[in-house]
Design a protein around this motif. Structure first.
Motif, PDB file in Angstrom:
ATOM      1  N   ALA A 145       0.849  -1.193   0.000  1.00  0.00           N
ATOM      2  CA  ALA A 145       0.000   0.000   0.000  1.00  0.00           C
ATOM      3  C   ALA A 145       0.888   1.247   0.000  1.00  0.00           C
ATOM      4  CB  ALA A 145      -0.912   0.012   1.218  1.00  0.00           C
ATOM      5  N   PRO A 146       0.777   2.119  -1.004  1.00  0.00           N
ATOM      6  CA  PRO A 146       1.635   3.304  -1.082  1.00  0.00           C
ATOM      7  C   PRO A 146       1.448   4.232   0.112  1.00  0.00           C
ATOM      8  CG  PRO A 146       0.501   2.915  -3.165  1.00  0.00           C
ATOM      9  CD  PRO A 146      -0.140   2.012  -2.149  1.00  0.00           C
ATOM     10  N   LEU A 147       2.558   4.717   0.654  1.00  0.00           N
ATOM     11  CA  LEU A 147       2.484   5.585   1.827  1.00  0.00           C
ATOM     12  C   LEU A 147       1.888   6.954   1.524  1.00  0.00           C
ATOM     13  CD1 LEU A 147       5.870   4.904   3.676  1.00  0.00           C
ATOM     14  CD2 LEU A 147       3.619   3.967   4.171  1.00  0.00           C
ATOM     15  N   GLY A 148       1.922   7.355   0.249  1.00  0.00           N
ATOM     16  CA  GLY A 148       1.410   8.670  -0.117  1.00  0.00           C
ATOM     17  C   GLY A 148      -0.041   8.677  -0.536  1.00  0.00           C
ATOM     18  N   THR A 149      -0.727   7.546  -0.413  1.00  0.00           N
ATOM     19  CA  THR A 149      -2.127   7.438  -0.852  1.00  0.00           C
ATOM     20  C   THR A 149      -3.066   7.396   0.351  1.00  0.00           C
ATOM     21  OG1 THR A 149      -1.489   6.232  -2.843  1.00  0.00           O
ATOM     22  CG2 THR A 149      -3.769   6.021  -2.142  1.00  0.00           C
ATOM     23  N   SER A 150      -4.147   8.156   0.260  1.00  0.00           N
ATOM     24  CA  SER A 150      -5.180   8.074   1.290  1.00  0.00           C
ATOM     25  C   SER A 150      -6.250   7.084   0.842  1.00  0.00           C
ATOM     26  CB  SER A 150      -5.815   9.442   1.529  1.00  0.00           C
ATOM     27  OG  SER A 150      -6.644   9.814   0.441  1.00  0.00           O
ATOM     28  N   LEU A 151      -7.013   6.589   1.798  1.00  0.00           N
ATOM     29  CA  LEU A 151      -8.064   5.623   1.465  1.00  0.00           C
ATOM     30  C   LEU A 151      -9.128   6.264   0.581  1.00  0.00           C
ATOM     31  CD1 LEU A 151      -9.234   2.806   1.817  1.00  0.00           C
ATOM     32  CD2 LEU A 151     -10.369   3.605   3.905  1.00  0.00           C
ATOM     33  N   VAL A 152      -9.498   7.501   0.889  1.00  0.00           N
ATOM     34  CA  VAL A 152     -10.520   8.188   0.098  1.00  0.00           C
ATOM     35  C   VAL A 152     -10.050   8.408  -1.329  1.00  0.00           C
ATOM     36  CG1 VAL A 152     -11.721  10.391  -0.184  1.00  0.00           C
ATOM     37  CG2 VAL A 152     -11.681   9.287   2.044  1.00  0.00           C
ATOM     38  N   SER A 153      -8.817   8.892  -1.502  1.00  0.00           N
ATOM     39  CA  SER A 153      -8.317   9.150  -2.856  1.00  0.00           C
ATOM     40  C   SER A 153      -8.156   7.858  -3.644  1.00  0.00           C
ATOM     41  CB  SER A 153      -6.984   9.899  -2.795  1.00  0.00           C
ATOM     42  OG  SER A 153      -5.974   9.095  -2.195  1.00  0.00           O
ATOM     43  N   ALA A 154      -7.784   6.781  -2.963  1.00  0.00           N
ATOM     44  CA  ALA A 154      -7.621   5.496  -3.655  1.00  0.00           C
ATOM     45  C   ALA A 154      -8.969   4.959  -4.127  1.00  0.00           C
ATOM     46  CB  ALA A 154      -6.945   4.492  -2.729  1.00  0.00           C
ATOM     47  N   VAL A 155      -9.980   5.068  -3.264  1.00  0.00           N
ATOM     48  CA  VAL A 155     -11.307   4.544  -3.606  1.00  0.00           C
ATOM     49  C   VAL A 155     -11.947   5.366  -4.718  1.00  0.00           C
ATOM     50  CG1 VAL A 155     -13.657   4.192  -2.757  1.00  0.00           C
ATOM     51  CG2 VAL A 155     -11.698   3.470  -1.369  1.00  0.00           C
ATOM     52  N   PHE A 156     -11.965   6.688  -4.557  1.00  0.00           N
ATOM     53  CA  PHE A 156     -12.644   7.537  -5.532  1.00  0.00           C
ATOM     54  C   PHE A 156     -11.786   7.816  -6.769  1.00  0.00           C
ATOM     55  CE2 PHE A 156     -15.000   8.397  -1.648  1.00  0.00           C
ATOM     56  CZ  PHE A 156     -16.308   8.342  -2.110  1.00  0.00           C
ATOM     57  N   GLY A 157     -10.472   7.566  -6.651  1.00  0.00           N
ATOM     58  CA  GLY A 157      -9.607   7.737  -7.815  1.00  0.00           C
ATOM     59  C   GLY A 157      -9.448   6.472  -8.625  1.00  0.00           C
ATOM     60  N   GLY A 158     -10.057   5.397  -8.157  1.00  0.00           N
ATOM     61  CA  GLY A 158      -9.995   4.141  -8.892  1.00  0.00           C
ATOM     62  C   GLY A 158      -8.665   3.424  -8.799  1.00  0.00           C
ATOM     63  N   THR A 159      -7.834   3.776  -7.819  1.00  0.00           N
ATOM     64  CA  THR A 159      -6.516   3.146  -7.688  1.00  0.00           C
ATOM     65  C   THR A 159      -6.430   2.205  -6.490  1.00  0.00           C
ATOM     66  OG1 THR A 159      -5.687   5.004  -6.371  1.00  0.00           O
ATOM     67  CG2 THR A 159      -5.402   5.141  -8.761  1.00  0.00           C
ATOM     68  N   ALA A 160      -7.576   1.982  -5.847  1.00  0.00           N
ATOM     69  CA  ALA A 160      -7.561   1.132  -4.647  1.00  0.00           C
ATOM     70  C   ALA A 160      -7.177  -0.293  -5.013  1.00  0.00           C
ATOM     71  CB  ALA A 160      -8.933   1.153  -3.978  1.00  0.00           C
ATOM     72  N   SER A 161      -6.301  -0.869  -4.231  1.00  0.00           N
ATOM     73  CA  SER A 161      -5.868  -2.252  -4.420  1.00  0.00           C
ATOM     74  C   SER A 161      -6.240  -3.045  -3.172  1.00  0.00           C
ATOM     75  CB  SER A 161      -4.354  -2.304  -4.636  1.00  0.00           C
ATOM     76  OG  SER A 161      -3.669  -1.859  -3.467  1.00  0.00           O
TER      77      SER A 161
END
Length: 256
Positions: free
Chosen positions: A142-158
Motif C-alpha cells: 500500500a503506497p504511503l502517499g495514498t489516502s483511502l478516500v483518494s484510492a477509492v474515488f480515484g480508482g486506484t484502490a488495491s
C-alpha cells in the motif's frame, strides 16, 4: 500561494524529508520495503516520548477537573443566565487551584506541527526542488502517499491498500472504544459535573472516533502516525490514571 515555497518552511520540510529518508535507510535491513513505514512509526514513538511531560500535565488537569466538578456545577447553576460572569468565576476557580481548563488541548496542539509535516511530506512530488523519495515507499504493497478516500474515488484502490487501511482503522477504533469505556470519568455517570448533560456526553463519546474518520482522508504515512499515537495515548492514560486517580462524585476521595 504555497506556504512551503517560503524559504524557512521549505528548509524545514527539506530537513524533515532528509531525516526521514535517512532513518528509512537505517532500518531498511530490518524492514525491507516497509522501511519508511517503520521510520514513521519510530518518529511517532519519539514524539510521544518527548510529550510524556505534557501527558502528565494533562492527567493532573483531569484529576483537578474531577475534584472541582461539584464547584463548577454550582457556578453553572448560580450564573446560568450570566455567561460572562460564569466564565470569569470558572477561570478564577482554576487560577485558585493553579490549573488550566485548557490543559487537555496541549497534546493535540503539540502534535499538530508533526502531523502537518508528515501530511505534507507524503503529498508533494517534489521537496525543495528535488524528487520526493518517500513516495516510492509502501507498507505491504500500500503506497504511503495514498489516502483511502483518494484510492477509492480515484480508482486506484488495491486489495493491499484496503487491508492495510482496514487494519489501521481497526486499531484506531478499538483504542477509541477502550478509551471511551475504560477511561470514562466517574463523575459522568450522573455526578456533579457541568458536562453531564446527555447531549454533551453524546458529543464526547463521538469525539473518541474522530481520529478514525480523519485517518481515511490523510496519506497512509499519516494514518500510521495516528494509529501509533492512539495506542500510545491509551496505554499512557491507563498508567497515568493509576498515578493520578479521579475523584468520585460522592467526594469520598480519588478513585481509579
Amino acid at each position: 500561494m504555497d506556504p512551503f515555497a517560503l524559504p524557512p518552511l521549505a528548509a524545514l520540510l527539506d530537513a524533515a524529508h532528509g531525516a526521514l529518508v535517512g532513518l528509512s535507510t537505517l532500518v531498511e535491513p530490518l524492514a525491507g520495503a516497509s522501511a519508511a513505514a517503520l521510520a514513521v512509526a519510530l518518529v511517532t514513538l519519539l514524539v510521544r516520548a518527548l510529550l510524556i511531560p505534557v501527558g502528565v500535565s494533562q492527567a493532573r488537569a483531569e484529576q483537578t477537573r474531577s475534584r472541582l466538578a461539584p464547584q463548577l456545577r454550582e457556578l453553572q447553576r448560580r450564573y446560568k443566565k450570566d455567561t460572562e460572569r460564569l466564565q470569569k468565576e470558572t477561570l478564577a476557580l482554576y487560577r485558585a487551584e493553579k490549573a488550566s481548563p485548557f490543559a487537555g488541548l496541549l497534546p493535540v496542539l503539540a502534535q499538530a506541527p508533526v502531523i502537518g509535516i508528515l501530511y505534507t511530506l507524503f503529498l508533494r512530488t517534489e521537496i525543495a526542488g528535488h524528487p520526493n523519495e518517500l513516495l516510492a515507499h509502501d507498507l505491504f504493497g500500500a503506497p504511503l502517499g495514498t489516502s483511502l478516500v483518494s484510492a477509492v474515488f480515484g480508482g486506484t484502490a488495491s486489495p493491499e491498500t484496503g487491508i492495510v487501511f482496514g487494519a489501521l482503522l481497526a486499531v484506531i477504533v478499538a483504542a477509541a472504544d477502550i478509551t471511551r469505556r475504560v477511561l470514562r470519568p466517574p463523575f459522568e455517570n450522573g455526578g456533579d459535573s457541568p458536562m453531564t448533560s446527555p447531549a454533551m456526553l453524546r458529543v464526547a463519546s463521538a469525539m473518541h472516533y474522530a481520529t478514525a474518520v480523519f485517518a481515511v482522508f490523510v496519506p497512509l504515512a499519516a494514518a500510521i502516525y495516528l494509529a501509533v499515537t492512539v495506542v500510545w495515548t491509551l496505554v499512557q492514560r491507563v498508567v497515568l490514571r493509576r498515578r493520578f486517580p479521579l475523584w468520585a462524585p460522592s467526594g469520598s476521595g480519588p478513585t481509579a
